[in-house]
Design a protein around this motif. Structure first.
Motif, PDB file in Angstrom:
ATOM      1  N   SER A  93       2.288  -3.597  -0.757  1.00 29.21           N
ATOM      2  CA  SER A  93       0.877  -3.240  -0.577  1.00 29.21           C
ATOM      3  C   SER A  93       0.691  -2.500   0.743  1.00 29.21           C
ATOM      4  O   SER A  93      -0.056  -1.526   0.830  1.00 29.21           O
ATOM      5  CB  SER A  93      -0.017  -4.483  -0.563  1.00 29.21           C
ATOM      6  OG  SER A  93       0.093  -5.156  -1.775  1.00 29.21           O
ATOM      7  N   SER A  94       1.393  -2.979   1.751  1.00 27.57           N
ATOM      8  CA  SER A  94       1.281  -2.361   3.057  1.00 27.57           C
ATOM      9  C   SER A  94       1.877  -0.945   3.031  1.00 27.57           C
ATOM     10  O   SER A  94       1.282   0.004   3.554  1.00 27.57           O
ATOM     11  CB  SER A  94       2.010  -3.252   4.071  1.00 27.57           C
ATOM     12  OG  SER A  94       1.983  -2.670   5.296  1.00 27.57           O
ATOM     13  N   ALA A  95       3.031  -0.785   2.378  1.00 24.91           N
ATOM     14  CA  ALA A  95       3.634   0.549   2.255  1.00 24.91           C
ATOM     15  C   ALA A  95       2.689   1.465   1.484  1.00 24.91           C
ATOM     16  O   ALA A  95       2.475   2.627   1.858  1.00 24.91           O
ATOM     17  CB  ALA A  95       4.978   0.450   1.531  1.00 24.91           C
ATOM     18  N   CYS A  96       2.106   0.931   0.437  1.00 19.93           N
ATOM     19  CA  CYS A  96       1.179   1.724  -0.380  1.00 19.93           C
ATOM     20  C   CYS A  96      -0.024   2.160   0.466  1.00 19.93           C
ATOM     21  O   CYS A  96      -0.430   3.326   0.428  1.00 19.93           O
ATOM     22  CB  CYS A  96       0.737   0.881  -1.586  1.00 19.93           C
ATOM     23  SG  CYS A  96      -0.534   1.676  -2.556  1.00 19.93           S
ATOM     24  N   ALA A  97      -0.553   1.245   1.250  1.00 24.24           N
ATOM     25  CA  ALA A  97      -1.715   1.577   2.092  1.00 24.24           C
ATOM     26  C   ALA A  97      -1.349   2.660   3.111  1.00 24.24           C
ATOM     27  O   ALA A  97      -2.124   3.580   3.353  1.00 24.24           O
ATOM     28  CB  ALA A  97      -2.225   0.327   2.795  1.00 24.24           C
ATOM     29  N   ARG A  98      -0.160   2.556   3.664  1.00 23.45           N
ATOM     30  CA  ARG A  98       0.266   3.533   4.676  1.00 23.45           C
ATOM     31  C   ARG A  98       0.457   4.918   4.079  1.00 23.45           C
ATOM     32  O   ARG A  98       0.187   5.919   4.719  1.00 23.45           O
ATOM     33  CB  ARG A  98       1.568   3.069   5.361  1.00 23.45           C
ATOM     34  CG  ARG A  98       1.306   2.283   6.634  1.00 23.45           C
ATOM     35  CD  ARG A  98       2.594   1.927   7.375  1.00 23.45           C
ATOM     36  NE  ARG A  98       3.247   0.777   6.760  1.00 23.45           N
ATOM     37  CZ  ARG A  98       4.382   0.826   6.071  1.00 23.45           C
ATOM     38  NH1 ARG A  98       5.019   1.963   5.928  1.00 23.45           N
ATOM     39  NH2 ARG A  98       4.887  -0.260   5.541  1.00 23.45           N
TER      40      ARG A  98
END
Ligand SMILES: Nc1ncnc2c1ncn2[C@@H]1O[C@H](COP(=O)(O)OP(=O)(O)OP(=O)(O)O)[C@@H](O)[C@H]1O
Ligand SMILES: [Mg+2]
Length: 211
Positions: A93-98
């Motif tokens: 999720s964090s990679a996706c947000a970035r």
């Protein structure tokens, strides 16, 4: 190309429902849309396999492949990539947000959902990602204004200091029935209330990402 990430650490908030509906909205307007399913549950992929239309296109991948696939997509003239993610997957999720231009965080308006949203808002706040919270599966609006649970949810969400979409998506059977044979509600019941809400949500998202 714009990238829209759909994340929520809680399960069942409507990530896949919103992903497929927004993807179909884009294709309806003639955009080239890629739905990127990085959820091992592969719900968007299952929907897409039941679908007769060729658009949107779909790729199923692991979170580790996200960056590479987005780079490839950028060179392949996609207008929009929508990334549907798994619950309980803070790294993905964090990679996706970035890697996204804008993040949608769907949440149901019930207290247990709102209690859990902090795990997701922390991910976007930490990296100052552009994002919007979308209230989903809400009781339908009344003649005058929103139901109490929706206005109370808006009040509670102020705590996170993140934008909350003015369009709330109601709990409507058509939104899940349409998915049975790989359609979106706009293809299943084009004049219905659910289709109208999805169309309004799409307009606000397009405005947010300048599409
Ligand atoms: N607005 C809505 N109206 C009716 N049913 C809905 C709505 N939103 C979601 N649902 C239903 O709720 C269930 C969960 O929705 P969905 O699969 O989109 O959530 P999710 O966040 O992708 O779940 P997961 O975390 O497991 O990936 C599905 O059965 C879906 O059809
Ligand atoms: Mg899902």
């Amino acid at each position: 190309m714009k990238t829209l990430g759909i994340i929520a650490q809680k399960g069942g908030t409507g990530k896949t429902t919103l992903s497929v509906h927004l993807a179909v909205q884009g294709t309806t307007e003639g955009m080239r849309v890629l739905l990127l399913d990085i959820d091992p549950q592969a719900s968007a992929t299952a929907w897409w396999k039941r679908r007769r239309e060729q658009q949107p296109e779909l790729i199923q991948a692991g979170g580790a492949d996200l960056k590479r696939i987005l780079e490839q997509a950028r060179s392949q003239s996609y207008d929009l990539v929508i990334v549907d993610t798994a619950p309980h997957s803070s790294a993905d999720s964090s990679a996706c947000a970035r890697l996204s231009d804008h993040v949608i965080i769907p949440t149901r308006p019930a207290i247990l959902d709102l209690d859990a949203i902090g795990a997701t808002t922390a991910i976007v706040s930490e990296i100052s990602a552009s994002c919007v919270i979308v209230l989903n599966a809400c009781p339908p609006p009344k003649l005058f204004g929103e139901p109490h649970i929706v206005s109370e949810a808006r009040e509670a969400l102020k705590h996170y200091n993140l934008p909350v979409c003015e369009v709330a998506i109601s709990q409507r059977a058509a939104l899940s029935h349409a998915l049975i044979d790989g359609r979106a509600v706009t293809e299943y019941e084009a004049d219905g209330k659910a289709a109208r809400e999805i169309a309004r949500l799409w307009e606000t998202i397009k405005r947010d990402i300048d599409l």
